[in-house]
Each structure stands twice: as C-alpha cells, then as structure tokens.
Scaffold this motif. Sequence first.
Motif, mmCIF file in Angstrom:
data_model
loop_
_atom_site.group_PDB
_atom_site.id
_atom_site.type_symbol
_atom_site.label_atom_id
_atom_site.label_comp_id
_atom_site.label_asym_id
_atom_site.label_seq_id
_atom_site.Cartn_x
_atom_site.Cartn_y
_atom_site.Cartn_z
ATOM 1 N N SER A 109 0.680 -0.837 0.208
ATOM 2 C CA SER A 109 0.056 0.436 -0.170
ATOM 3 C C SER A 109 1.126 1.178 0.490
ATOM 4 O O SER A 109 1.556 1.488 0.765
ATOM 5 N N GLY A 110 0.616 2.273 -0.435
ATOM 6 C CA GLY A 110 1.401 2.926 -1.203
ATOM 7 C C GLY A 110 1.004 3.990 -0.116
ATOM 8 O O GLY A 110 -0.045 4.424 0.083
ATOM 9 N N VAL A 111 2.250 5.229 0.692
ATOM 10 C CA VAL A 111 2.238 6.128 1.620
ATOM 11 C C VAL A 111 2.236 7.283 0.757
ATOM 12 O O VAL A 111 3.556 7.825 0.251
ATOM 13 N N ASN A 112 0.954 7.993 0.772
ATOM 14 C CA ASN A 112 1.749 9.511 0.362
ATOM 15 C C ASN A 112 0.979 11.031 0.721
ATOM 16 O O ASN A 112 0.491 10.499 1.956
ATOM 17 N N TYR A 113 1.463 12.213 1.222
ATOM 18 C CA TYR A 113 0.993 13.043 1.155
ATOM 19 C C TYR A 113 -0.846 13.259 1.432
ATOM 20 O O TYR A 113 -1.074 13.219 2.476
ATOM 21 N N ALA A 114 -0.989 12.609 0.612
ATOM 22 C CA ALA A 114 -2.613 12.983 0.305
ATOM 23 C C ALA A 114 -2.879 12.246 1.680
ATOM 24 O O ALA A 114 -4.196 12.787 2.141
ATOM 25 N N ASP A 115 -2.140 10.764 1.633
ATOM 26 C CA ASP A 115 -2.810 10.225 2.633
ATOM 27 C C ASP A 115 -2.753 11.106 4.501
ATOM 28 O O ASP A 115 -3.589 11.168 5.470
ATOM 29 N N VAL A 116 -1.716 12.035 4.097
ATOM 30 C CA VAL A 116 -1.447 12.714 5.439
ATOM 31 C C VAL A 116 -2.539 13.815 5.219
ATOM 32 O O VAL A 116 -2.765 14.222 6.086
ATOM 33 N N HIS A 117 -2.625 14.451 5.208
ATOM 34 C CA HIS A 117 -4.035 15.896 4.482
ATOM 35 C C HIS A 117 -5.102 14.544 4.820
ATOM 36 O O HIS A 117 -5.988 15.840 5.259
ATOM 37 N N VAL A 118 -5.675 13.445 3.810
ATOM 38 C CA VAL A 118 -6.293 13.289 4.652
ATOM 39 C C VAL A 118 -6.986 13.119 6.517
ATOM 40 O O VAL A 118 -7.967 13.315 6.708
ATOM 41 N N ARG A 119 -5.771 12.062 6.915
ATOM 42 C CA ARG A 119 -5.326 12.098 8.416
ATOM 43 C C ARG A 119 -5.983 13.526 9.214
ATOM 44 O O ARG A 119 -6.146 13.792 10.481
ATOM 45 N N GLY A 120 -5.063 14.318 8.085
ATOM 46 C CA GLY A 120 -5.737 16.009 9.265
ATOM 47 C C GLY A 120 -6.643 16.250 8.581
ATOM 48 O O GLY A 120 -6.809 17.669 9.226
ATOM 49 N N ASN A 121 -7.513 15.525 7.703
ATOM 50 C CA ASN A 121 -8.544 16.530 7.225
ATOM 51 C C ASN A 121 -8.602 17.514 7.088
ATOM 52 O O ASN A 121 -8.821 18.616 6.493
ATOM 53 N N THR A 122 -7.113 18.064 6.150
ATOM 54 C CA THR A 122 -7.074 18.903 4.593
ATOM 55 C C THR A 122 -7.524 18.658 3.310
ATOM 56 O O THR A 122 -6.846 19.331 2.384
ATOM 57 N N TYR A 123 -7.296 17.193 3.338
ATOM 58 C CA TYR A 123 -7.062 17.006 1.985
ATOM 59 C C TYR A 123 -8.684 17.632 1.399
ATOM 60 O O TYR A 123 -9.691 18.197 1.573
ATOM 61 N N LEU A 124 -8.549 17.707 -0.066
ATOM 62 C CA LEU A 124 -8.863 17.908 -1.168
ATOM 63 C C LEU A 124 -10.350 17.475 -1.987
ATOM 64 O O LEU A 124 -11.380 18.547 -1.366
ATOM 65 N N ALA A 125 -10.582 16.410 -0.745
ATOM 66 C CA ALA A 125 -11.798 15.740 -1.623
ATOM 67 C C ALA A 125 -12.430 15.036 0.517
ATOM 68 O O ALA A 125 -12.228 14.652 0.313
#
Length: 314
Positions: free
Chosen positions: A37-53
């Motif tokens: 499973s790839g680990v990406n900055y998008a996952d960090v934003h999801v975790r912090g509730n700052t993701y685009l979606a």
Amino acid sequence: MRAIVMKEFGGPEVLRLDEVPDLQPRAGHHLLRVSRSGVNYADVHVRGNTYLAPVELPYVPGNEVVGSTADGRRFVGLTKGGGYAEQAHLHRRVAWSVPDDITDDQAVCLALQGQSAWHILFTAAQVAPGDRVVIPAAGGGLGSLAVQLAKAAGATVIALASTEEKRLLAANLGADATIDSTSENLAAEILDAADGPVTVALEMTGGPELAAVLNALAPRGRLAVYGFASGRQADLPLRPLMEKSITVSGFWLPNLYSDRNALPASMEKLFTAVRTGSLRTITGGVFPLAEAATAHSTLAARTHTGKLSLSTAN
C-alpha cells in the motif's frame, strides 16, 4: 481482514490497526489481496482533514495498492481510500496488470506518484527539450521520478532537496544542479544554477518556497502546483503573474481517473522506462501494516528518500 481504521482526525496516532469484514466481489472491480500500500502526502492530508475531497469517518486511508486476484493475476492501481488493508477493490479503469519483470516494490512507486510526476511534467507543465525545470522534494517518491523523466525529455533539471543525502541522490539520478531547499536565498541560487530564469517550476511545498520559485521563473514561464506539504497555503500574487505572463496550472491526479486514455498510456510508458532501466524507482522504506503511524511520521519528518509503503505480509 486487518485494516488501518481512522475513527478521528489528527496526528499519526489516529492510524490504528483493526479487524474489519472481508470485502466481497464488486462489479467492475478487481478484488485484490494487497501486498503493498503506497504511503503518500494525500494520506497525510486525509488524516488531518485537509484533503481536497473530505472523507467521512470511520475511514480506511490509502489510495494506491499492489496485489493479486484470487487467480494469481497481479495489478497495481488507484483507490478512493481503502488501501491500508489486506484486501482492496480496484476499479478496472484505474487498475493495470503488472508485468512479470516489474516487482511489487517497483510497481507501487508508479500508480500515484509515477503517474502524477508524468502528468505534472507533460500534461500540466508541458515540459519539452530545452526547458529549464525546477523540481522540489527531489529526493522523495514523486520528485525522484520527476528528475529522471524531465532529464530524459531533454530538460535541464534543477533539483531542490533539504538534505545532502537527498541532493546527492538527485544528482545521481541526473539532475544538472542541486540546491538546498531551505536556503534563505533560494530564488538567487536557482537563478545562478540555471544561468538565468527557469522556464518551468514544479511546486508542492507552499510558503516561502512557492514565492522563491515564482521569482525565479522567466517571462512566459509555467508553474505547476500540486501540493502544500508544509501545511501553509498561500495566495499567488497577481502582479508578478501578470508582469511576467506566467501560466499557472494546478494538478490533482483524480481528475484524470475518468479519462480512458491518459492514465493507461502513461502507465505503459512508465513500465517501459522501468523495464529498460531509464527510470529507477527508489524504495525508501517498507513498513508493516500495523506501523502505518510510523510511516506517516517518517513521511512528515521528510528524512527519508524515495517511496514509502506498507506491507501486509508483516
């Protein structure tokens, strides 16, 4: 099956291993037993509730997986969440058969970060031979691929990285010049390294680095923005954009998911480049699924080089 389940937003500590129901076959999808499973900055934003979606809790993060179907076929592809688990659904439109001569560790570098690097360079920024290109985070998963792809396309590459180890890696991958991205004189150092203004700048950090690369762009230069890893969002100043006729392109890979041609074509080119040795994937660390929080802490610290991933085998 085991999965990383977020029940709240916050720091890496919200990534907790849990038991969830096994997945069932779904029309139009491959059901995979996940190996990486790839680990990406998008996952960090999801975790912090700052993701685009924005996502709803509870939530299993992860947008990039490699795995096998029940009949033994290997696929790499993109998900809309659900990747940090022992099983995942891959929609057939964003799933690609992994050639036998491509390893799981190579493949997991390509679906999200490889595709993003390709399309940031050639779709958004339209890099061509003779361009002078600034690439940030050049020792990371996406940046290390972008350095090689831009160089192979005939561009002069100025690589930005925060440590000597990362700058050495970028140089070994073909960068023509490397610069400490934390420099207080970043714009001047870019201009000096490129022997003048650059024609293309990639930007994923935000804050002062964004201002510096904007100042280093030539008239009619192109700026491709694809993240704000520093957590600092900034408004682009209109005056220098107008004065230098700079073109700004934002990029978010999910906007290409519905394109029937763009991603399959670029994935085939990425596979070919890896197979022929013209594109080298860098594995920065493979963590057991249960150590997803440690992988996120490592990503946030930006001390690693290359691609981080999770393994369900551990």
